[in-house]
Design an enzyme around this catalytic site. Structure first.
Site, PDB file in Angstrom:
ATOM      1  N   TYR A 199       5.931 -39.779  45.460  1.00 53.52           N
ATOM      2  CA  TYR A 199       6.534 -41.079  45.213  1.00 53.52           C
ATOM      3  C   TYR A 199       5.819 -41.660  43.997  1.00 53.52           C
ATOM      4  CZ  TYR A 199       8.944 -41.281  49.748  1.00 53.52           C
ATOM      5  OH  TYR A 199       9.778 -41.048  50.815  1.00 53.52           O
TER       6      TYR A 199
ATOM      7  N   ASP B 147      15.331 -40.376  44.814  1.00 49.25           N
ATOM      8  CA  ASP B 147      16.422 -41.077  45.510  1.00 49.25           C
ATOM      9  C   ASP B 147      15.923 -42.283  46.304  1.00 49.25           C
ATOM     10  OD1 ASP B 147      15.060 -39.817  47.546  1.00 49.25           O
ATOM     11  OD2 ASP B 147      16.811 -38.798  48.398  1.00 49.25           O
TER      12      ASP B 147
ATOM     13  N   HIS C  39      17.574 -37.412  51.596  1.00 49.51           N
ATOM     14  CA  HIS C  39      16.369 -37.970  52.224  1.00 49.51           C
ATOM     15  C   HIS C  39      16.488 -37.942  53.750  1.00 49.51           C
ATOM     16  CE1 HIS C  39      12.845 -40.228  50.475  1.00 49.51           C
ATOM     17  NE2 HIS C  39      12.616 -40.424  51.760  1.00 49.51           N
TER      18      HIS C  39
END
Length: 501
Positions: free
Chosen positions: A240, A268, A359
């Site tokens: 991230y 995403d 995800h």
């Protein structure tokens, strides 16, 4: 250690307010007063333990080095005088007793025959809040269910009378050997479900030659995971991207120095989806926190997912790809591609691969499954002459519960498949042994399915072995996956408070 200040519990207890807040974690004392409003889980949970030992609340959702990383050295006040510590007797609640009884009554591991079994056991033995975090998906959870149903709309065309006395399902992923065409995909906060957290995955993966992707939001520290590895064990890193790019740069370059073989950048998640099962638990009030980075304030009723993710940079764009290429020599993979258009841009940006992913259904609800997107992506890349290209690999994740699912994805053009929740549930239910059992089940299924398909190696899994004409028809009738339907927990509505009627 001898030079460190020794503090008594009464000294720490005197600092139990917003104006002066000290806590004890793993026998060390920290001044977190200035960190209260920066804590991604909010100040309330820290103040709950102001002047006290916060280790029990801290441990499941932070790696051991989170507090030392995020607090400057002058806030590390010293060590606690153990002779002043009054050992509290933890109250065993009725819920604790119920869970202990369920753990004792778990099915023997030999009776676990598929990934659905692990999920069913985990659902029973996990604390409600942990189950809500792990199992939740966004909005109405339509994409979560579609991820599974998509595989039921692809049918096999097996070939016969081939010598399949020996079959080999090993492969390479980013040039790294893997005993399965499967890697362990990143899932967060493993210690919510098992005290050893992600180390269960690391040890099992080492024993079976499977590649583990380390999550940015793992409960175990990155270095603890790497230190637990077997010699030569392969890892990927899920990233991230932090608003503070210097933090991201240090993290990525440290991972490369420690031997990580691939950087999977999550693309995403400019904002996390509304995961209502998690939100209803209001996990933040009980101690959610970030894994390695400091973040910003978030609402306190948004669940653990929001609490641990406020550091993520929503400005991430295609213009950042050259910067990532400048800070690392690791292969770069974009995780979260959902259209052919973005797959083309990824190829043209010079990355080494993409993960077609939604995800795990936790972001944009009614986004298509990675499997469905795979057909669109491979057609578009071939049309432009970009495929085949040995320097560009396509992966899929979401909804995989069987080796047959993996083989369908490979036939449609995937190099390998990421599996997340099934391995997570395996270690929540049975620890490292559960993960090893899950890997063995995949192996058994690969051997059977490849023989029945008439394929001796992964390279012999070809598009002609599947029929995917109904994949994009979301209303087509297919046999129901009864095991998935049994384990799926429907969303609930808001509940009335107790009232005297």
């Amino acid at each position: 250690m001898s030079d460190m200040r020794v503090l008594t519990t009464s000294e720490v207890a005197a600092h139990a307010s917003r104006e002066s807040c000290w806590i004890i974690v793993h026998g060390k004392v920290y001044d977190v007063t200035e960190f209260l409003d920066e804590h991604p889980g909010g100040s309330k949970i820290i103040l709950k333990y102001a002047g006290q030992d916060a280790t029990e609340a801290y441990e499941p959702i932070h790696p051991p080095d989170a507090i030392t990383t995020n607090l400057p050295p002058e806030k590390h006040l010293g060590v606690i005088d153990e002779s002043t510590v009054v050992k509290a007797v933890k109250e065993v609640t009725e819920e604790d007793k119920r869970r202990q009884a369920l753990m004792a009554a778990r099915p023997p591991l030999d009776n676990i025959l598929n990934m659905h079994d692990f999920e069913s056991v985990a659902k029973m033995v996990l604390p409600d809040k942990a189950w809500a975090y792990y199992s939740s998906a966004s909005d109405d959870e339509i994409t979560l269910r579609e991820n599974r149903m998509a595989y039921q709309r692809v049918w096999f065309r097996p070939r016969i009378l081939r010598d399949v006395s020996s079959v080999d399902w090993s492969t390479t992923i980013l040039g790294q050997r893997s005993s399965l065409p499967v890697y362990i995909s990143a899932t967060a906060l493993g210690k919510l479900g098992h005290p050893d957290g992600e180390l269960c995955l690391t040890r099992a993966a080492a024993n079976h030659g499977v590649i583990q992707m380390i999550a940015t939001l793992a409960s175990c520290s990155f270095d603890d995971i790497i230190d637990a590895a077997a010699p030569g064990q392969t890892f990927f890193l899920q990233l991230y991207v932090n608003r503070d790019r210097e933090i991201t740069k240090k993290y990525v370059q440290h991972a490369e120095r420690r031997g990580v073989k691939g950087l999977f950048i999550t693309v995403d998640a400019p904002q996390l989806g509304r995961r209502e099962k998690d939100m209803r638990m209001k996990f933040v009030d009980d101690g959610a926190g970030a894994e390695v980075q400091k973040g910003q304030e978030v609402k306190k009723d948004q669940g653990v997912a929001r609490a641990i993710s406020s550091f993520i940079d929503p400005s991430l764009s295609w213009q950042d790809i050259p910067w990532f290429k400048s800070i690392t020599k690791m292969p770069i993979i974009l995780k979260g591609i959902a259209t052919a258009e973005d797959a083309i841009l990824a190829y043209e940006a010079g990355v080494q691969g993409i993960v077609l992913s939604n995800h795990g259904g936790r972001q944009l609800d009614t986004a298509r499954s990675g499997l469905e997107v795979l057909v669109e992506v491979t057609a578009a890349l071939r049309q432009r002459g970009y495929l085949p290209d040995p320097k560009f690999e396509i992966y899929v994740d979401g909804g995989v519960r069987r080796a047959s699912d993996v083989l369908k994805a490979i036939a449609l053009g995937a190099k390998a498949v990421g599996v997340g929740r099934p391995f997570l549930y395996a270690f929540c239910a049975y620890g490292q042994e559960g993960v090893e059992r899950a890997i063995q089940l995949f192996r058994d299924e690969f051997e059977m399915n490849m023989r029945l398909l008439g394929a001796r190696t992964i390279d012999e899994i070809v598009p002609e072995m599947v029929v995917a004409s109904s994949l994009s028809s979301h209303t087509v009738l297919t046999p129901e996956d009864k095991l998935f339907s049994t384990t799926y927990q429907p969303l609930s509505l808001a509940k009335f408070r107790e009232a005297k009627l």
